[in-house]
Design an enzyme around this catalytic site. Sequence first.
Site, PDB file in Angstrom:
ATOM      1  N   ASN A   1      55.017 -17.594 -27.093  1.00 17.70           N
ATOM      2  CA  ASN A   1      54.407 -16.886 -25.965  1.00 17.70           C
ATOM      3  C   ASN A   1      54.132 -15.443 -26.361  1.00 17.70           C
ATOM      4  O   ASN A   1      55.025 -14.758 -26.868  1.00 17.70           O
ATOM      5  CB  ASN A   1      55.368 -16.880 -24.767  1.00 17.70           C
ATOM      6  N   GLU A   2      52.924 -15.013 -26.179  1.00 13.45           N
ATOM      7  CA  GLU A   2      52.565 -13.607 -26.446  1.00 13.45           C
ATOM      8  C   GLU A   2      53.238 -13.072 -27.707  1.00 13.45           C
ATOM      9  O   GLU A   2      54.008 -12.106 -27.660  1.00 13.45           O
ATOM     10  CB  GLU A   2      52.896 -12.721 -25.252  1.00 13.45           C
TER      11      GLU A   2
ATOM     12  N   GLU B   1      47.354 -16.310 -18.104  1.00 16.41           N
ATOM     13  CA  GLU B   1      48.120 -15.553 -17.110  1.00 16.41           C
ATOM     14  C   GLU B   1      47.245 -14.456 -16.536  1.00 16.41           C
ATOM     15  O   GLU B   1      46.486 -13.823 -17.260  1.00 16.41           O
ATOM     16  CB  GLU B   1      49.313 -14.834 -17.756  1.00 16.41           C
TER      17      GLU B   1
ATOM     18  N   TRP C   1      55.971  -3.850 -14.101  1.00 13.57           N
ATOM     19  CA  TRP C   1      56.344  -3.181 -15.349  1.00 13.57           C
ATOM     20  C   TRP C   1      55.637  -1.862 -15.614  1.00 13.57           C
ATOM     21  O   TRP C   1      55.656  -1.342 -16.720  1.00 13.57           O
ATOM     22  CB  TRP C   1      56.205  -4.119 -16.541  1.00 13.57           C
TER      23      TRP C   1
ATOM     24  N   PHE D   1      60.206  -8.623  -8.894  1.00 14.78           N
ATOM     25  CA  PHE D   1      59.188  -7.953  -8.081  1.00 14.78           C
ATOM     26  C   PHE D   1      57.769  -8.159  -8.609  1.00 14.78           C
ATOM     27  O   PHE D   1      56.842  -7.490  -8.175  1.00 14.78           O
ATOM     28  CB  PHE D   1      59.515  -6.462  -7.928  1.00 14.78           C
ATOM     29  N   HIS D   2      57.629  -9.070  -9.546  1.00 12.92           N
ATOM     30  CA  HIS D   2      56.276  -9.405 -10.025  1.00 12.92           C
ATOM     31  C   HIS D   2      55.680 -10.416  -9.060  1.00 12.92           C
ATOM     32  O   HIS D   2      56.326 -11.394  -8.695  1.00 12.92           O
ATOM     33  CB  HIS D   2      56.384 -10.000 -11.430  1.00 12.92           C
TER      34      HIS D   2
HETATM   35  C1  GLA Z   1      53.599 -11.508 -19.870  1.00 12.11           C
HETATM   36  C2  GLA Z   1      54.512 -12.683 -20.160  1.00 12.11           C
HETATM   37  C3  GLA Z   1      55.021 -13.347 -18.926  1.00 12.11           C
HETATM   38  C4  GLA Z   1      55.381 -12.337 -17.880  1.00 12.11           C
HETATM   39  C5  GLA Z   1      54.187 -11.482 -17.589  1.00 12.11           C
HETATM   40  C6  GLA Z   1      54.432 -10.497 -16.487  1.00 12.11           C
HETATM   41  O1  GLA Z   1      52.291 -11.837 -19.806  1.00 12.11           O
HETATM   42  O2  GLA Z   1      53.914 -13.641 -20.978  1.00 12.11           O
HETATM   43  O3  GLA Z   1      56.152 -14.099 -19.283  1.00 12.11           O
HETATM   44  O4  GLA Z   1      56.423 -11.552 -18.355  1.00 12.11           O
HETATM   45  O5  GLA Z   1      53.871 -10.766 -18.741  1.00 12.11           O
HETATM   46  O6  GLA Z   1      53.336  -9.664 -16.229  1.00 12.11           O
END
Ligand code: GLA
Length: 699
Positions: free
Chosen positions: A170-171, A330, A338, A380-381
């Site tokens: 992931n990312e 996403e 954040w 809080f997201h």
């Molecule tokens: C990233 C991550 C997610 C989440 C989002 C929140 O994109 O891949 O797991 O943390 O940020 O904005």
Amino acid sequence: MLGHDQSRQQGSRRRDFRWPALLTPTGGGIAYGGDYNPDQWPEDVWDDDIRLMRKAGVNTVAIAIFSWDRIQPEEQRWDFAWLDRIITKLGEAGIAVDLATATASAPLWLYEKHPEVLPLERNGDVVNPGSRQSWRPTSGIFKSYALEVCRRLARRYGHNPYVTAWHVNNEYGWNNRHDYSADALQSFRQWCRQRYGSVSALNEAWGTSFWSQEVQSFDEVLLPCHMGNDAMANPSQQLDFERFCSDALKAFYKAERDELERICPDKPFTTNFMVSTDQCAMDYADWSDEVDFVSNDHYFTPGESHVDELLCSDSLVGSLALGKPWYLMEHSTSAVQWKPLNSRKRSGELMRDALAHVAMGADAINFFQWRQSRFGAEAFHSSMLPHAGEDSKVFREVCELGGILGRLAESGVQGSELVRSRSAILFDADCEWATQCRTLPTTKLSHWHDVREWYRAFLDVSQRADVVSLRSDWSGYDTIVLPTMLVLSEHAVKRIAAFAEEGGRVVIGYATGLADENYHIAVGGYPGMLRDIAGVRSEEFNVLGELPGEPETIALSNGYVSRLWANEVTGIGEHAEVLATYSGGDAREWDLDGVPAIVRNRYGRGEVYYVGCDLGREDIAAFLREGMKLSADEDPGVVHMRRRSADSCFDFYLNRSRETVLLSEISGSPIAGKGVQRIQTPASYRLSRDGFLVMKSPC
Ligand code: GLA
Ligand code: GLA
């Protein structure tokens, strides 16, 4: 030795485009859903999740992204039962699973047992576990653990009909992009050996005769670690380190993907990129060869640039996807958690943003995350199903969006491709990294930022440019723009020259073409790499800013204003013509009165515009309109995208302004819209703030 971009082009062959199927009768449809973290909730919530997903029209979710500790709670204990249960529940409800490898965040026992997998910061501090991605991309130990998880997941779910795509890690690089550990050092030395072949080639490329940095063997090559408070790292070494970091993470991705593919080759692979406002972290033009479909995470920028920035990022993603549909993995329904200030979305923005992504070529609209967490760092997201529950504005909009995406899919939008514009703004990861160097005439340079300024200026004159990778094929465009492309390889320069020779229009921005791919300055006058093409020669840069007693801007003879940077042009070529000079008192103050600021050069059958100063967005727009005659009559508050399939055109109109805008005499039949008012025939509409309209016509 091969040039950087050449070696990359030769190094990899692009994988075939493969798109994940949905669990619909045909497998088609626009994928709609988000990250789903059932492991954060008691199982009795799962049925409610599925009921509400169905209500919202959700047809796909990404699961197990951070579930390694649940899957392997101890080194010798594996637990897939919960994953079996949720995948079955989802699949039976018609919701496809994009299954993650769960390797972005390792269980704590692994870090306890092997603290040597933890990355090191630039100053040598250990990155502690407790967040995510606390691992070295170059750690063999970590890799063997991660690959075992991949192997077991592939064996267990590789042939599961409900799992239709692999979400690898992931990312990559979110928290471990730079690692200064001993493993990284060994790998970097190996990487340098491969890139340069000999120590003398490396010494030459890095200019190691400066400050006694000559290496006698690859074992003396160092990482650009913290070297003391006063230290200035070697820019050539830093640029290579950035390339290496991107490559090291890519190698990790490939290892994970290959492990899965050995067992189940028939499902498409992706990993989510991060092309967004402040980050375009990795060399994604290079990475995109290695995925079956491009996916991206995009988080909006609050404020007046919201829509423009989204379109700009998406445009680059579309270029990475080579024009094929791509997957929005996403984005957010409303606020993130954040930033120092986390603005929510106004009503209508959720829908408008999602439709903007579709307009730009996305065939999948996903959010982080399905159900808003009650605990943890992201409580809080925003999410699709907020703390307030089903009876909430956000959830109602999520349901409405599901309906609209379903309608668009039925109309045939899925699989259609975004029609190219006539102008391209070039982006290159090397240039972005190069402008981050701290030892330049100013630390305020940013290639990616300036790409966005030009992108927005095009929108302001009712044109939509494409943002394309420097390494892609942009030969079919009429115009290319090079904003703050500090470093360019000889190979890139040749392509740019050929483009102009054959009749193209090139716009060269300030601080562009100053150095080659090794960060060696091209001498004889700036911009050394592009001097002949631009038809200018300059000797110094005039950097402006908040210096007491000094002007902060300098006016141009045509009324524009230069801000950060002005090239002191001392000569122009025989085919060049000055379009504007610096002028007035502040220009005199810096000996620039009458010095060329904007120059047009005839080159081959084409023309080259040299903009040697930092213009604000309004002045760039004025230059596009007046200097380049690039503007249209339409309302600049409207942005128009066309996606085309074999037999239909889908025209997307968005309001990018805060006022109501007018769409006059547009063709087609409306298939979706919001904030739209029809005002007269033939078809004209008013589009309110955050409004959009999608029209379909045969083509
Ligand atoms: C990233 C991550 C997610 C989440 C989002 C929140 O994109 O891949 O797991 O943390 O940020 O904005
Ligand atoms: C100091 C150093 C020089 C050089 C200059 C640059 O004076 O002694 O080597 O780095 O700074 O300003």
